[in-house]
Design a protein around this motif. Structure first.
Motif, PDB file in Angstrom:
ATOM      1  N   ALA A  57       0.814  -1.220   0.000  1.00  0.00           N
ATOM      2  CA  ALA A  57       0.000   0.000   0.000  1.00  0.00           C
ATOM      3  C   ALA A  57       0.844   1.265   0.000  1.00  0.00           C
ATOM      4  CB  ALA A  57      -0.935  -0.002   1.207  1.00  0.00           C
ATOM      5  N   GLY A  58       1.949   1.239   0.751  1.00  0.00           N
ATOM      6  CA  GLY A  58       2.740   2.453   0.908  1.00  0.00           C
ATOM      7  C   GLY A  58       2.001   3.488   1.737  1.00  0.00           C
ATOM      8  N   ILE A  59       2.515   4.697   1.741  1.00  0.00           N
ATOM      9  CA  ILE A  59       1.869   5.817   2.441  1.00  0.00           C
ATOM     10  C   ILE A  59       1.667   6.946   1.445  1.00  0.00           C
ATOM     11  CG2 ILE A  59       2.028   7.504   4.312  1.00  0.00           C
ATOM     12  CD1 ILE A  59       3.806   5.580   5.826  1.00  0.00           C
ATOM     13  N   ASP A  60       0.438   7.382   1.297  1.00  0.00           N
ATOM     14  CA  ASP A  60       0.108   8.458   0.369  1.00  0.00           C
ATOM     15  C   ASP A  60       0.299   9.792   1.083  1.00  0.00           C
ATOM     16  OD1 ASP A  60      -0.794   9.910  -1.755  1.00  0.00           O
ATOM     17  OD2 ASP A  60      -2.916   9.487  -1.417  1.00  0.00           O
ATOM     18  N   PHE A  61       1.523  10.287   1.073  1.00  0.00           N
ATOM     19  CA  PHE A  61       1.803  11.544   1.767  1.00  0.00           C
ATOM     20  C   PHE A  61       1.233  12.724   0.986  1.00  0.00           C
ATOM     21  CE2 PHE A  61       5.290   9.098   3.793  1.00  0.00           C
ATOM     22  CZ  PHE A  61       5.037   9.440   5.116  1.00  0.00           C
ATOM     23  N   GLY A  62       0.658  13.659   1.728  1.00  0.00           N
ATOM     24  CA  GLY A  62       0.110  14.861   1.120  1.00  0.00           C
ATOM     25  C   GLY A  62       0.140  16.023   2.092  1.00  0.00           C
ATOM     26  N   LYS A  63      -0.600  17.042   1.793  1.00  0.00           N
ATOM     27  CA  LYS A  63      -0.622  18.251   2.609  1.00  0.00           C
ATOM     28  C   LYS A  63      -1.173  17.956   3.999  1.00  0.00           C
ATOM     29  CE  LYS A  63      -2.388  23.016   2.632  1.00  0.00           C
ATOM     30  NZ  LYS A  63      -3.223  24.003   1.916  1.00  0.00           N
ATOM     31  N   ASP A  69       0.018  26.709  10.016  1.00  0.00           N
ATOM     32  CA  ASP A  69       1.184  27.571  10.193  1.00  0.00           C
ATOM     33  C   ASP A  69       2.449  26.795  10.573  1.00  0.00           C
ATOM     34  OD1 ASP A  69      -0.436  29.810   9.704  1.00  0.00           O
ATOM     35  OD2 ASP A  69      -1.064  29.842  11.799  1.00  0.00           O
ATOM     36  N   MET A  70       2.589  25.593  10.022  1.00  0.00           N
ATOM     37  CA  MET A  70       3.782  24.809  10.289  1.00  0.00           C
ATOM     38  C   MET A  70       4.882  25.189   9.310  1.00  0.00           C
ATOM     39  SD  MET A  70       3.639  22.653  12.863  1.00  0.00           S
ATOM     40  CE  MET A  70       2.914  24.006  13.778  1.00  0.00           C
ATOM     41  N   PRO A  71       6.095  25.476   9.815  1.00  0.00           N
ATOM     42  CA  PRO A  71       7.200  25.784   8.894  1.00  0.00           C
ATOM     43  C   PRO A  71       7.702  24.516   8.228  1.00  0.00           C
ATOM     44  CG  PRO A  71       7.986  25.732  11.160  1.00  0.00           C
ATOM     45  CD  PRO A  71       6.492  25.572  11.226  1.00  0.00           C
ATOM     46  N   GLY A  72       8.415  24.672   7.139  1.00  0.00           N
ATOM     47  CA  GLY A  72       9.014  23.528   6.476  1.00  0.00           C
ATOM     48  C   GLY A  72       8.044  22.816   5.566  1.00  0.00           C
ATOM     49  N   ALA A  73       8.585  21.827   4.860  1.00  0.00           N
ATOM     50  CA  ALA A  73       7.795  21.097   3.867  1.00  0.00           C
ATOM     51  C   ALA A  73       7.283  19.786   4.453  1.00  0.00           C
ATOM     52  CB  ALA A  73       8.659  20.834   2.632  1.00  0.00           C
ATOM     53  N   MET A  74       6.577  19.856   5.565  1.00  0.00           N
ATOM     54  CA  MET A  74       6.102  18.641   6.206  1.00  0.00           C
ATOM     55  C   MET A  74       4.856  18.104   5.503  1.00  0.00           C
ATOM     56  SD  MET A  74       5.815  17.755  10.238  1.00  0.00           S
ATOM     57  CE  MET A  74       4.262  18.546  10.698  1.00  0.00           C
ATOM     58  N   GLN A  75       4.846  16.776   5.297  1.00  0.00           N
ATOM     59  CA  GLN A  75       3.723  16.085   4.681  1.00  0.00           C
ATOM     60  C   GLN A  75       3.114  15.097   5.666  1.00  0.00           C
ATOM     61  OE1 GLN A  75       6.116  14.504   1.363  1.00  0.00           O
ATOM     62  NE2 GLN A  75       4.734  15.595  -0.018  1.00  0.00           N
ATOM     63  N   CYS A  76       1.859  14.744   5.419  1.00  0.00           N
ATOM     64  CA  CYS A  76       1.141  13.846   6.321  1.00  0.00           C
ATOM     65  C   CYS A  76       0.520  12.683   5.567  1.00  0.00           C
ATOM     66  CB  CYS A  76       0.031  14.606   7.052  1.00  0.00           C
ATOM     67  SG  CYS A  76       0.643  15.902   8.163  1.00  0.00           S
ATOM     68  N   GLY A  77       0.354  11.580   6.265  1.00  0.00           N
ATOM     69  CA  GLY A  77      -0.295  10.401   5.699  1.00  0.00           C
ATOM     70  C   GLY A  77      -0.737   9.473   6.807  1.00  0.00           C
ATOM     71  N   VAL A 100       9.294  14.935   6.515  1.00  0.00           N
ATOM     72  CA  VAL A 100      10.013  15.961   5.760  1.00  0.00           C
ATOM     73  C   VAL A 100      11.121  15.231   5.019  1.00  0.00           C
ATOM     74  CG1 VAL A 100      11.543  17.953   5.857  1.00  0.00           C
ATOM     75  CG2 VAL A 100       9.484  17.911   7.265  1.00  0.00           C
ATOM     76  N   ALA A 101      11.094  15.318   3.710  1.00  0.00           N
ATOM     77  CA  ALA A 101      12.055  14.592   2.885  1.00  0.00           C
ATOM     78  C   ALA A 101      13.471  15.107   3.101  1.00  0.00           C
ATOM     79  CB  ALA A 101      11.675  14.701   1.412  1.00  0.00           C
ATOM     80  N   ALA A 102      14.439  14.229   2.902  1.00  0.00           N
ATOM     81  CA  ALA A 102      15.844  14.606   3.013  1.00  0.00           C
ATOM     82  C   ALA A 102      16.145  15.809   2.129  1.00  0.00           C
ATOM     83  CB  ALA A 102      16.734  13.431   2.621  1.00  0.00           C
ATOM     84  N   PHE A 134       8.099  15.832  14.994  1.00  0.00           N
ATOM     85  CA  PHE A 134       9.530  15.554  14.930  1.00  0.00           C
ATOM     86  C   PHE A 134      10.187  16.007  13.630  1.00  0.00           C
ATOM     87  CE2 PHE A 134      12.782  12.586  13.290  1.00  0.00           C
ATOM     88  CZ  PHE A 134      13.835  12.990  14.086  1.00  0.00           C
ATOM     89  N   PRO A 135       9.583  15.805  12.449  1.00  0.00           N
ATOM     90  CA  PRO A 135      10.286  16.188  11.215  1.00  0.00           C
ATOM     91  C   PRO A 135      10.735  17.644  11.172  1.00  0.00           C
ATOM     92  CG  PRO A 135       8.442  14.765  10.683  1.00  0.00           C
ATOM     93  CD  PRO A 135       8.314  15.106  12.144  1.00  0.00           C
ATOM     94  N   LEU A 136      10.154  18.494  12.015  1.00  0.00           N
ATOM     95  CA  LEU A 136      10.539  19.908  12.009  1.00  0.00           C
ATOM     96  C   LEU A 136      11.901  20.151  12.648  1.00  0.00           C
ATOM     97  CD1 LEU A 136       7.120  21.568  12.899  1.00  0.00           C
ATOM     98  CD2 LEU A 136       8.125  21.183  10.650  1.00  0.00           C
TER      99      LEU A 136
END
Length: 554
Positions: A57-63, A69-77, A100-102, A134-136
């Protein structure tokens, strides 16, 4: 908040998955006809089924639509896991996952592109801590090198936040402020707390249903393997803090061939006989020593705080404030229990020392505002706090046997409170629902790996940590063959990875980025102790505060 995880609809694939274990794992042994299955065999096979399903299935990461108002390019799934691993085709629950991707950016050389090493999964402890933010940490200078090479992965464990949330009482009644906190409680007070503990345990069963027993550390470890598979990782790179080290160690014992690298930051004592009753007694004793450290620091800065030049005088002024709050709560909502909780947090993090000392000093001089601001209940966070406490209680109560006769609790805590009064009874009351817990208990797993079974793991510990006393790190190293221990000497901050100690961070970076470790044990000088301040300026950044999980009690 969470984009839906994909679920494989290919029936043939799922049927095949039922017979397969994840890559790198040994399939469960088949029992002889008519013979009983080995303990945990059904759950191990169920984990293999769930992991294979999650990999497909994987994880369908999105907005992250619910995180404003979260800084950075954090995605959720989300990732689906079985409520009961013995029945992997039964009820499923969804765990929220953040990423947050590398960045691939070398913070010291802008022209150099850094190779991605995979996903780094983190748990902040608790039980009941939420790792979704944590990704932040990749925004902080101390973490930029790690963030360049790893996708930073946070998640809400089962029961936490939106991950099949647990509840044991109406959140609107969770903060019972102002409250008393007697260090030597009367018999009548003890009876009141026994009644409250029984009611709380019954509330957990009533509000959380028949699945309550499935919220435990072994299932947290199994969930970690399903998350690994859903992320597409053949082997897991994991960092756990405090309680996160315990179920990380369970994972290492259950799935040693699935481990790439593991960091245990502020390690819990994993010995089965310590889970959890004895660990909590040891913790209460350790907090007394840490409380002494704080009082000594205040006394050294009497020119700033005027709370006394000796530990005894500082204690006298603290006791005086507690008595005044018992008679007249500050702001109508800060009593002795709220004062004690605020100063307990200073036992976890010494960068709270200046603010707490300043608040106590101001209160005794007639200004209660700083104390109310720091110790008053955050009623706007009542639902989150109630949920976190429910998960804490459920996991610790489900994990192991507890004394069911209050006479045992009374004997042990009365003895301990004679020499360690600061935290002893407060800790006992928090855990007392486990004496009256309505579900069956588990037998703690004997955490242990033999030579060559597990890749080298890194254990980080502060020598005077109260929440997870240092003996726990020594025991963790003894049980995980080939592990390496780095000690911050004469320091007591709980959770030292990515903190102010450059020496500790150097070992962390070397391990995660290059796989390098010292031989068996190494040590670092303590980080600089906080400077006194008469203002109420925080000594932590707001981002660092938001990344803390619930103060772990186990």
């Amino acid at each position: 908040m969470r984009a839906a995880a994909l679920y494989s609809a290919a029936g043939s694939l799922l049927l095949t998955a039922l017979a397969l274990a994840p890559a790198g794992s040994a399939p469960a042994a088949s029992a002889a006809p008519g013979a009983p299955a080995a303990p945990g065999a059904a759950e191990r096979q169920g984990t293999a089924v769930a992991a294979a399903r999650a990999r497909a299935a994987g994880i369908d990461f999105g907005k992250c639509s619910d995180l404003k108002d979260m800084p950075g390019a954090m995605q959720c799934g989300t990732v689906s896991v079985p409520l009961d691993y013995a029945q992997p085709g039964g009820k499923q629950i969804k765990l929220t996952v953040t990423r947050v991707a590398a960045t691939h950016k070398d913070p010291h050389n802008s022209k150099r592109r850094v190779r991605r090493q995979g996903a780094l999964v983190y748990n902040p402890g608790g039980p009941g801590g939420d790792g979704q933010y944590f990704p932040l940490v990749g925004l902080l200078p101390e973490w930029k090198r790690i963030a360049s090479a790893y996708d930073l992965i946070g998640y809400s464990p089962r029961g936490v936040g939106r991950s099949a949330p647990l509840s044991c009482e109406d959140p609107g009644r969770f903060f019972k402020a102002p409250s008393q906190a007697p260090t030597h409680p009367s018999d009548s007070y003890k009876q009141e707390r026994i009644a409250q503990a029984k009611a709380y345990a019954q509330g957990c069963a009533k509000r959380s249903g028949s699945g309550l027993k499935q919220f435990n550390s072994l299932n947290n470890a199994r969930d970690l393997d399903v998350l690994r598979a859903a992320l597409g990782e053949q082997k897991l790179t994991f960092m756990g803090a405090s309680y996160g080290t315990y179920f990380g160690a369970l994972y290492a014992t259950l799935f040693p061939s699935h481990v790439r690298r593991m960091v245990f930051d502020s390690a819990v004592n994993p010995a089965p006989e310590q889970i959890w009753y004895r660990n909590n007694l040891d913790q209460s004793a350790a907090f007394e020593s840490r409380w002494t450290d704080f009082r000594q620091w205040i006394a050294r800065h009497d020119d700033v705080y005027r709370l006394g030049r000796t530990v005894a005088t500082v204690q006298h002024n603290y006791t005086k404030a507690s008595a005044q709050l018992a008679a007249r709560p500050a702001g109508g909502k800060v009593g002795p229990a709220e004062l004690q909780a605020a100063f307990l947090s200073a036992g976890y993090y010494d960068d709270y020392w200046p603010k707490r000392a300043q608040a106590l000093s101001a209160y005794l001089k007639g200004d209660p505002k700083p104390l109310v601001e720091q110790a008053g209940p955050a009623t706007e966070a009542a639902a989150e706090a109630e949920n976190s406490n429910a998960v804490y209680t459920a996991v610790e109560c489900n994990d192991a046997a507890w004394p069911t006769d209050f006479k045992v609790w009374d004997r042990d805590n009365t003895r301990l409170a004679r020499v360690a009064p600061f935290e002893t009874w407060d800790n006992a009351w928090m855990n007392l629902p486990c004496a009256y817990w309505p579900t069956s208990r588990q037998q703690p797993l004997d955490v242990r790996t033999g030579p060559g079974e597990l890749p080298t793991t890194l254990i980080l510990a502060a020598e005077r940590d109260a929440a997870t006393p240092y003996d726990g790190a020594l025991e963790m190293q003894r049980r995980l063959s080939g592990s390496v221990l780095v000690t911050e000497r004469d320091a007591g901050t709980h959770g030292i990875a990515g903190g102010p100690n450059k020496c500790v961070n150097g070992y962390l970076d070397a391990y995660l980025l290059e796989g390098r470790t010292p031989e068996q044990r190494a040590s670092c000088a303590p980080h600089t102790e906080p400077r006194p301040s008469t203002g109420d300026r925080a000594h932590r950044s707001p981002l660092k505060d938001s990344l803390k999980g619930k103060a772990p009690r186990g």
